[in-house]
Design a protein around this motif. Sequence first.
Motif, PDB file in Angstrom:
ATOM      1  N   VAL A 179     -43.648   5.581   3.773  1.00  0.00           N
ATOM      2  CA  VAL A 179     -43.044   7.430   4.060  1.00  0.00           C
ATOM      3  C   VAL A 179     -43.424   6.595   5.462  1.00  0.00           C
ATOM      4  CG1 VAL A 179     -44.402   7.962   1.675  1.00  0.00           C
ATOM      5  CG2 VAL A 179     -45.922   7.697   3.330  1.00  0.00           C
ATOM      6  N   VAL A 180     -42.850   8.030   5.816  1.00  0.00           N
ATOM      7  CA  VAL A 180     -43.424   8.938   7.132  1.00  0.00           C
ATOM      8  C   VAL A 180     -44.561   9.329   7.309  1.00  0.00           C
ATOM      9  CG1 VAL A 180     -42.154   9.772   9.065  1.00  0.00           C
ATOM     10  CG2 VAL A 180     -41.134   9.287   7.928  1.00  0.00           C
ATOM     11  N   GLN A 181     -44.892  10.309   6.438  1.00  0.00           N
ATOM     12  CA  GLN A 181     -46.303  10.580   6.626  1.00  0.00           C
ATOM     13  C   GLN A 181     -46.448  11.506   5.245  1.00  0.00           C
ATOM     14  OE1 GLN A 181     -49.713  11.510   7.652  1.00  0.00           O
ATOM     15  NE2 GLN A 181     -48.342  12.080   9.635  1.00  0.00           N
ATOM     16  N   GLY A 182     -48.009  10.949   4.766  1.00  0.00           N
ATOM     17  CA  GLY A 182     -48.837  10.620   3.489  1.00  0.00           C
ATOM     18  C   GLY A 182     -50.025  11.112   3.259  1.00  0.00           C
ATOM     19  N   ALA A 183     -50.781  11.301   4.310  1.00  0.00           N
ATOM     20  CA  ALA A 183     -51.644  11.776   4.213  1.00  0.00           C
ATOM     21  C   ALA A 183     -52.603  13.433   4.250  1.00  0.00           C
ATOM     22  CB  ALA A 183     -52.397  11.640   5.174  1.00  0.00           C
ATOM     23  N   GLY A 184     -50.905  14.268   4.447  1.00  0.00           N
ATOM     24  CA  GLY A 184     -51.650  15.978   4.851  1.00  0.00           C
ATOM     25  C   GLY A 184     -50.873  16.456   4.222  1.00  0.00           C
ATOM     26  N   ARG A 185     -51.504  17.761   4.570  1.00  0.00           N
ATOM     27  CA  ARG A 185     -50.529  18.505   3.352  1.00  0.00           C
ATOM     28  C   ARG A 185     -48.967  18.673   2.887  1.00  0.00           C
ATOM     29  NH1 ARG A 185     -48.620  25.026   4.531  1.00  0.00           N
ATOM     30  NH2 ARG A 185     -48.061  25.201   3.052  1.00  0.00           N
ATOM     31  N   TRP A 186     -48.269  17.588   3.778  1.00  0.00           N
ATOM     32  CA  TRP A 186     -46.655  17.464   3.172  1.00  0.00           C
ATOM     33  C   TRP A 186     -46.489  16.014   3.353  1.00  0.00           C
ATOM     34  CZ3 TRP A 186     -43.316  21.562   1.680  1.00  0.00           C
ATOM     35  CH2 TRP A 186     -43.622  22.056   2.532  1.00  0.00           C
ATOM     36  N   LEU A 187     -45.743  15.358   2.979  1.00  0.00           N
ATOM     37  CA  LEU A 187     -45.388  13.912   2.819  1.00  0.00           C
ATOM     38  C   LEU A 187     -44.261  13.811   2.671  1.00  0.00           C
ATOM     39  CD1 LEU A 187     -46.480  11.277   0.025  1.00  0.00           C
ATOM     40  CD2 LEU A 187     -43.855  12.048   1.023  1.00  0.00           C
ATOM     41  N   SER A 188     -43.448  12.578   3.995  1.00  0.00           N
ATOM     42  CA  SER A 188     -42.317  12.911   4.065  1.00  0.00           C
ATOM     43  C   SER A 188     -41.756  11.453   4.010  1.00  0.00           C
ATOM     44  CB  SER A 188     -42.275  12.987   5.438  1.00  0.00           C
ATOM     45  OG  SER A 188     -42.343  14.059   6.655  1.00  0.00           O
ATOM     46  N   ALA A 189     -40.999  11.116   2.961  1.00  0.00           N
ATOM     47  CA  ALA A 189     -40.525   9.972   2.977  1.00  0.00           C
ATOM     48  C   ALA A 189     -38.557  10.111   2.751  1.00  0.00           C
ATOM     49  CB  ALA A 189     -40.757  10.152   0.933  1.00  0.00           C
ATOM     50  N   GLY A 190     -38.073   9.668   3.654  1.00  0.00           N
ATOM     51  CA  GLY A 190     -36.197   9.344   3.241  1.00  0.00           C
ATOM     52  C   GLY A 190     -36.343  10.474   4.112  1.00  0.00           C
ATOM     53  N   ASP A 191     -35.505  11.529   3.591  1.00  0.00           N
ATOM     54  CA  ASP A 191     -35.314  12.601   4.671  1.00  0.00           C
ATOM     55  C   ASP A 191     -35.357  14.329   3.875  1.00  0.00           C
ATOM     56  OD1 ASP A 191     -33.668  12.772   2.061  1.00  0.00           O
ATOM     57  OD2 ASP A 191     -31.570  12.811   3.793  1.00  0.00           O
ATOM     58  N   ARG A 192     -37.174  13.891   3.610  1.00  0.00           N
ATOM     59  CA  ARG A 192     -36.916  14.788   2.319  1.00  0.00           C
ATOM     60  C   ARG A 192     -39.001  15.340   2.985  1.00  0.00           C
ATOM     61  NH1 ARG A 192     -35.879  16.483  -3.864  1.00  0.00           N
ATOM     62  NH2 ARG A 192     -37.078  18.452  -2.551  1.00  0.00           N
ATOM     63  N   GLN A 193     -39.275  16.131   2.934  1.00  0.00           N
ATOM     64  CA  GLN A 193     -40.100  16.790   2.802  1.00  0.00           C
ATOM     65  C   GLN A 193     -41.000  17.235   1.387  1.00  0.00           C
ATOM     66  OE1 GLN A 193     -41.696  19.550   6.005  1.00  0.00           O
ATOM     67  NE2 GLN A 193     -42.733  17.617   7.083  1.00  0.00           N
ATOM     68  N   GLN A 206     -37.928  19.159  -7.665  1.00  0.00           N
ATOM     69  CA  GLN A 206     -38.695  20.530  -7.135  1.00  0.00           C
ATOM     70  C   GLN A 206     -39.351  20.507  -6.170  1.00  0.00           C
ATOM     71  OE1 GLN A 206     -37.221  22.540  -8.973  1.00  0.00           O
ATOM     72  NE2 GLN A 206     -36.067  20.975 -10.061  1.00  0.00           N
ATOM     73  N   GLY A 207     -39.709  18.966  -5.249  1.00  0.00           N
ATOM     74  CA  GLY A 207     -40.363  18.838  -4.055  1.00  0.00           C
ATOM     75  C   GLY A 207     -41.907  18.482  -3.695  1.00  0.00           C
ATOM     76  N   CYS A 208     -42.274  18.347  -5.348  1.00  0.00           N
ATOM     77  CA  CYS A 208     -43.622  17.969  -5.018  1.00  0.00           C
ATOM     78  C   CYS A 208     -43.905  16.816  -5.632  1.00  0.00           C
ATOM     79  CB  CYS A 208     -44.462  19.143  -6.443  1.00  0.00           C
ATOM     80  SG  CYS A 208     -44.887  20.525  -6.677  1.00  0.00           S
ATOM     81  N   TRP A 209     -44.623  15.539  -4.797  1.00  0.00           N
ATOM     82  CA  TRP A 209     -45.101  14.308  -4.694  1.00  0.00           C
ATOM     83  C   TRP A 209     -46.400  14.529  -5.804  1.00  0.00           C
ATOM     84  CZ3 TRP A 209     -42.076  10.865  -2.682  1.00  0.00           C
ATOM     85  CH2 TRP A 209     -42.077   9.479  -2.313  1.00  0.00           C
ATOM     86  N   ALA A 210     -45.905  13.991  -7.134  1.00  0.00           N
ATOM     87  CA  ALA A 210     -47.429  13.587  -7.650  1.00  0.00           C
ATOM     88  C   ALA A 210     -47.314  11.852  -8.130  1.00  0.00           C
ATOM     89  CB  ALA A 210     -47.387  14.408  -8.585  1.00  0.00           C
ATOM     90  N   SER A 211     -47.760  11.281  -8.353  1.00  0.00           N
ATOM     91  CA  SER A 211     -47.950   9.894  -8.986  1.00  0.00           C
ATOM     92  C   SER A 211     -48.396   9.436  -9.883  1.00  0.00           C
ATOM     93  CB  SER A 211     -48.851   8.795  -7.771  1.00  0.00           C
ATOM     94  OG  SER A 211     -48.083   8.564  -6.665  1.00  0.00           O
ATOM     95  N   ALA A 212     -47.732   8.858 -11.078  1.00  0.00           N
ATOM     96  CA  ALA A 212     -47.985   8.706 -12.310  1.00  0.00           C
ATOM     97  C   ALA A 212     -48.390   7.045 -12.023  1.00  0.00           C
ATOM     98  CB  ALA A 212     -46.447   8.380 -13.018  1.00  0.00           C
ATOM     99  N   ILE A 213     -49.479   7.315 -12.561  1.00  0.00           N
ATOM    100  CA  ILE A 213     -51.196   6.533 -12.958  1.00  0.00           C
ATOM    101  C   ILE A 213     -50.843   6.053 -13.823  1.00  0.00           C
ATOM    102  CG2 ILE A 213     -53.319   5.543 -12.338  1.00  0.00           C
ATOM    103  CD1 ILE A 213     -51.883   6.638 -10.341  1.00  0.00           C
TER     104      ILE A 213
END
Length: 384
Positions: A26-40, A341-348
Amino acid sequence: MTWQQKIDDALTARRSADALRRRHAVVQGAGRWLSAGDRQYLNFSSNDYLGLSHHPQIICAWQQGAERFGVGSGGSGHVSGYSVAHQALEEELAQWLGYSRALLFISGFAANQAVIAALMAKDDRIVADRLSHASLLEAASLSPAQLRRFTHNNPEHLSRLLVAPTSGQQLVVTEGVFSMDGDSAPLVEIQRTAQQHRAWLLVDDAHGIGVTGDEGRGSCWQQQVKPELLVVTFGKGFGVSGAAILCSDSVAEYLLQFARHLIYSTSMPPAQAQALRAALAVIRSDEGRQRREKLASLIEHFRAGVDTTAFALAPSHSAIQPLIVGDNARALQLAETLRSQGCWASAIRPPTVPAGTARLRLTLTQAHEKQDIDRLLEVLHGAV
């Protein structure tokens, strides 16, 4: 079987069970927004519960610390790596949490491994909550002590295990807020049970410190319990990284002599210790209180909204909101649906969590806004 066959078979088994772990750059992954590739994406997988990883006061403290001390510590704390910045942070932590001493570690994993390895001997017994963090259970398994596990948050089962005869010492191990379920340990009952059997109590409060209790002092302070050993980590509520063990003077001196993670590891950079001091100041301030109140409000709003969906949450009132799915493939599919749909969530999935309890580990932070929670709920409504 050759080495390569062993490795290939293990990977094949993970793939066939939909349990293969993957990393995402990820480009940024700690805050409100996570940036990966060309998407937020709206980020619902961060442990930065109070949103402090981008706090200007903390960033400035790290920068000033780097200018003063450099970017590394230069060695183990037993050689040349223990600075006045480390000393000041340890003293502030001990005063804040009501202990005689605090010892810094490079990570929570290292702290848990170090204290169990240093204290436990062949005739001793560790009795751990069965859902304790992997760092605790692995350390217990690798130690010469006997490991027994009590049913999650069940003091009665704990008592039955402690009453069994032993010629050594007993250590009860639990978390304050559990990392995968988000629920809290009944620390008053657990401590009472431990004391009845002359056992010591170790509480890992990685997910409670900074977030719960007066001034963010954590789960133990909130429940008015003082364990013999308290582990706090700085990668969650503090927004940085590292850890500390809070203990008595004699235990601290013992660990300084026998905790190999302290003796043989390079200590955290002094600049990091400076940043952590700044984070502690924010946590203790009125701003910290306001951040905790906002987070609590977002959690309440989210849980009320999930009640109107087809999904069920685990009984958690912490920032960790596990949406239990059960099936590994279904958990992966749901995570992918949310990301589309623009929401980053991890499958555990297992083995991180027990078999049959695959989940989305949704985490809320103070950096979120109410409309972010509403968007997540909207996506969940459409994901049935």
